[in-house]
Design an enzyme around this catalytic site. Structure first.
Site, short mmCIF file in Angstrom:
data_model
loop_
_atom_site.label_atom_id
_atom_site.label_comp_id
_atom_site.label_asym_id
_atom_site.label_seq_id
_atom_site.Cartn_x
_atom_site.Cartn_y
_atom_site.Cartn_z
N ALA A 23 0.86 -1.18 0.00
CA ALA A 23 0.00 0.00 0.00
C ALA A 23 0.90 1.23 0.00
O ALA A 23 2.08 1.15 0.35
CB ALA A 23 -0.89 -0.02 1.24
N GLY A 58 0.73 -5.10 0.92
CA GLY A 58 -0.49 -5.13 0.11
C GLY A 58 -0.26 -5.76 -1.26
O GLY A 58 -1.19 -6.31 -1.85
C1 HXC Z 1 5.09 4.35 -1.27
C2 HXC Z 1 7.00 3.39 -2.10
C3 HXC Z 1 6.61 2.13 -1.60
C4 HXC Z 1 5.36 2.05 -0.90
C5 HXC Z 1 8.50 1.89 -2.60
N1 HXC Z 1 8.18 3.20 -2.71
N2 HXC Z 1 7.57 1.22 -1.92
N3 HXC Z 1 6.26 4.48 -1.95
N4 HXC Z 1 4.66 3.19 -0.76
N5 HXC Z 1 4.90 0.90 -0.40
C6 HXC Z 1 8.94 4.26 -3.38
C7 HXC Z 1 10.16 4.68 -2.61
O1 HXC Z 1 9.82 5.62 -1.61
C8 HXC Z 1 11.03 5.29 -3.71
O2 HXC Z 1 10.56 6.59 -3.98
C9 HXC Z 1 10.71 4.40 -4.90
O3 HXC Z 1 9.46 3.77 -4.61
C10 HXC Z 1 11.74 3.33 -5.14
O4 HXC Z 1 11.91 2.62 -3.93
P1 HXC Z 1 13.34 2.39 -3.23
O5 HXC Z 1 13.10 2.10 -1.81
O6 HXC Z 1 14.27 3.52 -3.54
O7 HXC Z 1 13.84 1.10 -4.02
P2 HXC Z 1 14.78 -0.07 -3.48
O8 HXC Z 1 15.95 0.50 -2.72
O9 HXC Z 1 15.06 -0.94 -4.67
O10 HXC Z 1 13.91 -0.88 -2.43
C11 HXC Z 1 12.74 -1.57 -2.88
C12 HXC Z 1 11.87 -2.02 -1.66
C13 HXC Z 1 11.58 -0.78 -0.77
C14 HXC Z 1 12.62 -3.09 -0.86
C15 HXC Z 1 10.60 -2.61 -2.24
O11 HXC Z 1 11.07 0.27 -1.60
C16 HXC Z 1 10.58 -1.04 0.31
O12 HXC Z 1 10.91 -1.61 1.34
N6 HXC Z 1 9.34 -0.55 0.12
C17 HXC Z 1 8.32 -0.58 1.13
C18 HXC Z 1 7.76 -1.95 1.30
C19 HXC Z 1 6.69 -2.01 2.38
O13 HXC Z 1 6.95 -1.69 3.57
N7 HXC Z 1 5.44 -2.38 1.97
C20 HXC Z 1 4.34 -2.48 2.91
C21 HXC Z 1 3.52 -1.22 2.92
S1 HXC Z 1 2.21 -1.28 4.09
P3 HXC Z 1 11.58 7.83 -4.19
O14 HXC Z 1 10.68 9.02 -4.32
O15 HXC Z 1 12.46 7.85 -3.00
O16 HXC Z 1 12.30 7.49 -5.46
C22 HXC Z 1 1.04 -2.23 3.36
C23 HXC Z 1 -0.22 -2.42 4.18
C24 HXC Z 1 -1.33 -2.99 3.36
O17 HXC Z 1 1.17 -2.70 2.30
C25 HXC Z 1 -2.63 -2.82 4.10
C26 HXC Z 1 -3.81 -3.23 3.26
C27 HXC Z 1 -4.23 -2.28 2.23
#
Ligand code: HXC
Length: 259
Positions: A67, A110
């Site tokens: 998400a 998500g």
């Molecule tokens: C918003 C996100 C994002 C997310 C990545 N980005 N995931 N933005 N929401 N979930 C953005 C980053 O901020 C970054 O933006 C760009 O995408 C590229 O990501 P990086 O982190 O620079 O890439 P990388 O170093 O290759 O790492 C990839 C990754 C990491 C391991 C996937 O991005 C990550 O850990 N993302 C979050 C994963 C996460 O926690 N997901 C769960 C979310 S909560 P900029 O502007 O800096 O370039 C959830 C709850 C669901 O899902 C509930 C039900 C609906």
């Protein structure tokens, strides 16, 4: 639509649709707008009688990284309720046609839950799955504690949900989360071939079979068996059942019309 791409017919096949998550700059983070567009698109495809199978995919780098964290960081519980986010997720259950998730790259939070909301997952060998919410101070909210536990069992689900660590595609396959792992480069071709196979089966039976398998998550064994039996009986109301069995006896390929 700004956040997804919808291709139908896909590869000139008049029964297969491809839906692609398309927010590459944020690794297909599932914003509320994206989810609305996705459900809207699925509902349209579901009501189109020509469509028999839907493929959902992302990019090479990410199916979806969860998400949209930027959208959630300051949210209150009431914001979450008013957002209608979960109502949209619930609507995924309304889709009667098979949805295959073709996963390359990250399917996190998500994103993993969205893949699990589909009917089956095919993964490229570089795919990575996790429920990383615990690392950002929250927990899964769209099936990560429920569907995941049913798919891989309590211990492994606990390990994933409590650590937030990723598993690779091979592990996801061995644990029963995904149906098949293929070379990442051939993911779309292999998924298309699977979709083609399903699209050639009798559509009414496909719909009733999908419904019956999904009921197994919600019913006791006895109720589920009764439900299955009724859907089995119901297939005998379709001309495609007559065609399928007749074709077998006549040693020819069946021609299904979806009625
Ligand atoms: C918003 C996100 C994002 C997310 C990545 N980005 N995931 N933005 N929401 N979930 C953005 C980053 O901020 C970054 O933006 C760009 O995408 C590229 O990501 P990086 O982190 O620079 O890439 P990388 O170093 O290759 O790492 C990839 C990754 C990491 C391991 C996937 O991005 C990550 O850990 N993302 C979050 C994963 C996460 O926690 N997901 C769960 C979310 S909560 P900029 O502007 O800096 O370039 C959830 C709850 C669901 O899902 C509930 C039900 C609906």
């Amino acid at each position: 639509m700004e956040n997804i791409l919808c291709e139908f017919p896909y590869k000139n096949n008049s029964h297969i649709a491809l839906v692609t998550l398309n927010r590459p700059k944020v690794l297909n983070a599932l914003s509320t707008d994206l989810m609305h567009e996705l459900v809207d698109c699925f509902l349209k495809l579901d009501t189109n009688p020509e469509v028999r199978v839907i493929i959902l995919t992302g990019s090479d780098k990410a199916f979806a990284a969860g998400a949209d964290i930027a959208q959630m960081v300051s949210a209150t519980p009431i914001d979450q309720i008013n957002d209608q986010r979960f109502r949209t997720w619930e609507m995924l259950k309304l889709i009667t046609k098979p949805i295959i998730a073709a996963v390359n790259g990250f399917a996190l939070g998500g994103g993993c839950e969205l893949a699990m909301s589909c009917d089956l997952i095919i993964a490229g060998e570089d795919a990575k799955f996790s429920q990383p919410e615990i690392k950002i101070g929250t927990i899964p909210g769209a099936g990560g504690t429920q569907r995941l536990t049913r798919a891989i069992g309590k211990s492994k689900a606990m390990m994933m949900v409590l650590t937030g660590e990723m598993i690779d595609a091979k592990t996801a396959y061995e644990w029963g989360l995904v149906a098949k792992v293929v070379p990442s480069i051939t993911l779309m071709q292999e998924t298309f071939e699977l979709a083609l196979k399903i699209s050639e089966r009798a559509p009414v039976a496909i719909r009733l079979a999908k419904e019956a398998v999904n009921k197994s998550f919600e019913m006791t064994l006895k109720d589920g068996m009764d439900f299955e039996r009724r859907n089995f009986y119901l297939t005998f109301a379709s001309l495609d059942q007559k065609e399928g069995m007749q074709a077998f006896l006549e040693k020819r390929s069946p021609s299904y019309k979806g009625n």
